[in-house]
Design an enzyme around this catalytic site. Structure first.
Site, PDB file in Angstrom:
ATOM      1  N   LYS A   1       2.168  -3.275   7.074  1.00 44.84           N
ATOM      2  CA  LYS A   1       2.566  -3.377   5.651  1.00 44.84           C
ATOM      3  C   LYS A   1       4.070  -3.087   5.512  1.00 44.84           C
ATOM      4  CE  LYS A   1      -1.328  -4.324   3.533  1.00 44.84           C
ATOM      5  NZ  LYS A   1      -1.537  -5.658   2.930  1.00 44.84           N
TER       6      LYS A   1
ATOM      7  N   TYR B   1      -2.089  -0.603  11.062  1.00 47.20           N
ATOM      8  CA  TYR B   1      -2.333  -1.332   9.798  1.00 47.20           C
ATOM      9  C   TYR B   1      -1.201  -1.029   8.823  1.00 47.20           C
ATOM     10  CZ  TYR B   1      -3.590  -1.604   4.944  1.00 47.20           C
ATOM     11  OH  TYR B   1      -3.532  -1.828   3.587  1.00 47.20           O
TER      12      TYR B   1
ATOM     13  N   SER C   1       0.836  -1.210   0.000  1.00 45.90           N
ATOM     14  CA  SER C   1       0.000   0.000   0.000  1.00 45.90           C
ATOM     15  C   SER C   1       0.867   1.255   0.000  1.00 45.90           C
ATOM     16  CB  SER C   1      -0.877  -0.016   1.269  1.00 45.90           C
ATOM     17  OG  SER C   1      -1.440   1.263   1.503  1.00 45.90           O
TER      18      SER C   1
HETATM   19  C1  WQD Z   1     -10.080   9.176   0.741  1.00 42.24           C
HETATM   20  C2  WQD Z   1     -10.422  10.636   0.950  1.00 42.24           C
HETATM   21  C3  WQD Z   1     -10.738  11.264   3.244  1.00 42.24           C
HETATM   22  C4  WQD Z   1     -14.322   8.873   3.904  1.00 42.24           C
HETATM   23  C5  WQD Z   1      -7.114   4.487   2.837  1.00 42.24           C
HETATM   24  C6  WQD Z   1      -6.078   3.783   3.640  1.00 42.24           C
HETATM   25  C7  WQD Z   1      -5.031   3.217   2.727  1.00 42.24           C
HETATM   26  C8  WQD Z   1      -5.681   2.352   1.667  1.00 42.24           C
HETATM   27  C9  WQD Z   1      -6.751   3.115   0.916  1.00 42.24           C
HETATM   28  C10 WQD Z   1      -5.540   0.043   2.303  1.00 42.24           C
HETATM   29  C11 WQD Z   1      -9.690  11.227   2.150  1.00 42.24           C
HETATM   30  C12 WQD Z   1     -12.030  11.420   2.442  1.00 42.24           C
HETATM   31  C13 WQD Z   1     -13.205   9.465   3.326  1.00 42.24           C
HETATM   32  C14 WQD Z   1     -15.441   9.677   4.273  1.00 42.24           C
HETATM   33  C15 WQD Z   1     -14.276  11.608   3.443  1.00 42.24           C
HETATM   34  N1  WQD Z   1      -6.228   1.173   2.245  1.00 42.24           N
HETATM   35  N2  WQD Z   1     -13.198  10.797   3.091  1.00 42.24           N
HETATM   36  N3  WQD Z   1     -15.374  11.023   4.017  1.00 42.24           N
HETATM   37  O1  WQD Z   1      -7.495   7.486   3.546  1.00 42.24           O
HETATM   38  O2  WQD Z   1      -6.692   7.855   1.146  1.00 42.24           O
HETATM   39  O3  WQD Z   1      -6.552   5.576   2.151  1.00 42.24           O
HETATM   40  O4  WQD Z   1      -7.689   3.605   1.893  1.00 42.24           O
HETATM   41  O5  WQD Z   1      -4.434  -0.181   1.902  1.00 42.24           O
HETATM   42  O6  WQD Z   1      -4.146   2.444   3.496  1.00 42.24           O
HETATM   43  O7  WQD Z   1      -5.459   4.743   4.475  1.00 42.24           O
HETATM   44  O8  WQD Z   1      -8.774   6.518   1.563  1.00 42.24           O
HETATM   45  O9  WQD Z   1     -11.184   6.370   1.049  1.00 42.24           O
HETATM   46  O10 WQD Z   1     -10.467   6.550   3.501  1.00 42.24           O
HETATM   47  O11 WQD Z   1     -10.255   8.533   2.001  1.00 42.24           O
HETATM   48  O12 WQD Z   1     -14.245  12.828   3.238  1.00 42.24           O
HETATM   49  O13 WQD Z   1     -16.482   9.198   4.823  1.00 42.24           O
HETATM   50  O14 WQD Z   1     -11.811  10.751   1.222  1.00 42.24           O
HETATM   51  O15 WQD Z   1     -10.568  12.377   4.113  1.00 42.24           O
HETATM   52  O16 WQD Z   1      -9.358  12.549   1.834  1.00 42.24           O
HETATM   53  P1  WQD Z   1      -7.347   6.975   2.150  1.00 42.24           P
HETATM   54  P2  WQD Z   1     -10.230   6.936   2.072  1.00 42.24           P
END
Ligand code: WQD
Length: 354
Positions: free
Chosen positions: A165, A161, A135
């Protein structure tokens, strides 16, 4: 690595999960035999049945499924004894960032023990090809927004988590570079996987409240949630919301196929290689919402709330290495991701929990 006959046999741990199930379909379609090991801690028998039905329809082939825990050495040995495995794609592991902060022991024990047990069993049976589900979370916040593979990897990631990794990559890299198991590892560092198979028959089915953006959006669209909370619109980005590199899960599955094919058919790779898998293009939260407004045909209700701890303003993938080493580039757009994610959710409002 020699493969008996012309059907290479690939073990996919965690193959009943979101990315694992899509990778299973792609490998079957490419002519590989697939053995799935999954303890269904983040999936279900319904999911396995759906993947099987779709595989038969799309590829005319079936996979072999074993329900069990990769960390259970005796169980895993029986799988290797019954199937002459040529390479492994390792997805099995817990992946909820928030839960890992609350329950770090659960994540360190499970995610490390599965990998160590798998490596032990691979050594016993002389299996050397290993594609690892890694990741972008392994990268630190180097003050840059586009990461290539030389970007500094953290010692401690932004969550337990993520740290599991990082530690798994270190373990794989040290063992591969020592020649100890004759291991050859390609570690695929995903950015943000999104979307679903175009049939709408398999897709992301998070347990409980979705941590990630797009499954939360589709649950709002299908009426399971009232509105999306946008975690901050005061970031230093054009529209104030965070920018991420979203990749369609079908493109991501293709990257795994190209990686395992590279391991089986060539000998010019280094023992360990980390490769970014992303589109190279970033979209803000508001831009993702707009893509879903279009796919769903109505406005997704949202409220801007305070920032979420640990979120970075922006990061995307440098994709040159994936292109050069694997011949991989993404083909599907953010519009395809929204369309396919919505198609899946609208057909299965409760995911595989129906
Ligand atoms: C994306 C954007 C949030 C939810 C995560 C893990 C990473 C990988 C992919 C496994 C961010 C915003 C989110 C919500 C929001 N997973 N958001 N409201 O954080 O980039 O990565 O998933 O490997 O390890 O950290 O993805 O989809 O959680 O967030 O505004 O209800 O959407 O702030 O900017 P992220 P995400």
């Amino acid at each position: 690595m020699e493969c008996e006959g012309n059907m290479s046999r690939i073990l996919i741990t965690g193959g009943a999960g979101f990315i694992g199930s899509h990778t299973t379909l792609t490998l079957l379609g490419a002519g590989y035999d697939v053995i799935i090991v999954d303890n269904l801690s983040n999936s279900s028998h319904k999911a396995v049945d759906a993947i099987g039905a779709l595989a038969l329809r799309e590829t005319g082939k079936q996979f072999t499924f074993y329900e069990g825990d990769v960390a259970d050495g005796a169980f895993l040995r029986t799988v290797f004894e019954k199937n002459k495995i040529d390479a492994v794609i390792h997805f099995a592991g817990f992946k909820a960032v928030g839960e890992s902060v609350a329950k770090p022991a659960k994540y360190y024990v499970n995610n490390l023990l599965t990998t160590l047990t798998l490596l032990n069993t691979m050594k016993e049976f002389g299996v050397t090809g290993f594609v690892f589900s890694s990741s972008a979370t392994v990268y630190s916040d180097p003050g840059i927004t586009q990461y290539d593979e030389s970007t500094t990897r953290v010692g401690r990631a932004s969550s337990p988590y993520g740290t599991t990794k990082v530690i798994q990559e270190w373990i794989l890299e040290d063992i591969a570079k020592s020649g100890d198991l004759l291991l050859k590892v390609i570690s695929l560092r995903y950015f943000n996987p999104v979307g679903a198979h175009s049939s709408g028959e398999i897709g992301e089915s998070p347990q409980g409240i979705p941590n990630n953006l797009t499954p939360f959006i589709t649950q709002v669209a299908v009426g399971k949630r009232d509105f999306l909370s946008v975690f901050g619109d005061d970031y230093p980005t054009p529209d104030g919301t965070c920018i991420r590199d979203y990749i369609h899960v079908t493109d991501l599955a293709e990257a795994h196929y190209l990686a395992v094919k590279r391991l089986l058919e060539t000998n010019d790779l280094p023992e360990f290689d980390g490769i970014n898998i992303g589109s190279g293009k970033g979209y803000s939260v508001f831009e993702v919402i707009a893509a879903f407004d279009k796919a769903v045909g109505k406005k997704i209700p949202y409220k801007v709330v305070s920032r979420r701890d640990g979120d970075l303003a922006e990061f995307t993938a440098k994709t040159e290495k994936a292109q050069k080493l694997l011949g991989f580039t993404t083909k599907l757009t953010i519009g395809d991701m929204a369309k396919d994610a919505w198609n899946w959710q609208s057909k299965h409002p409760n995911g595989f929990d129906e």
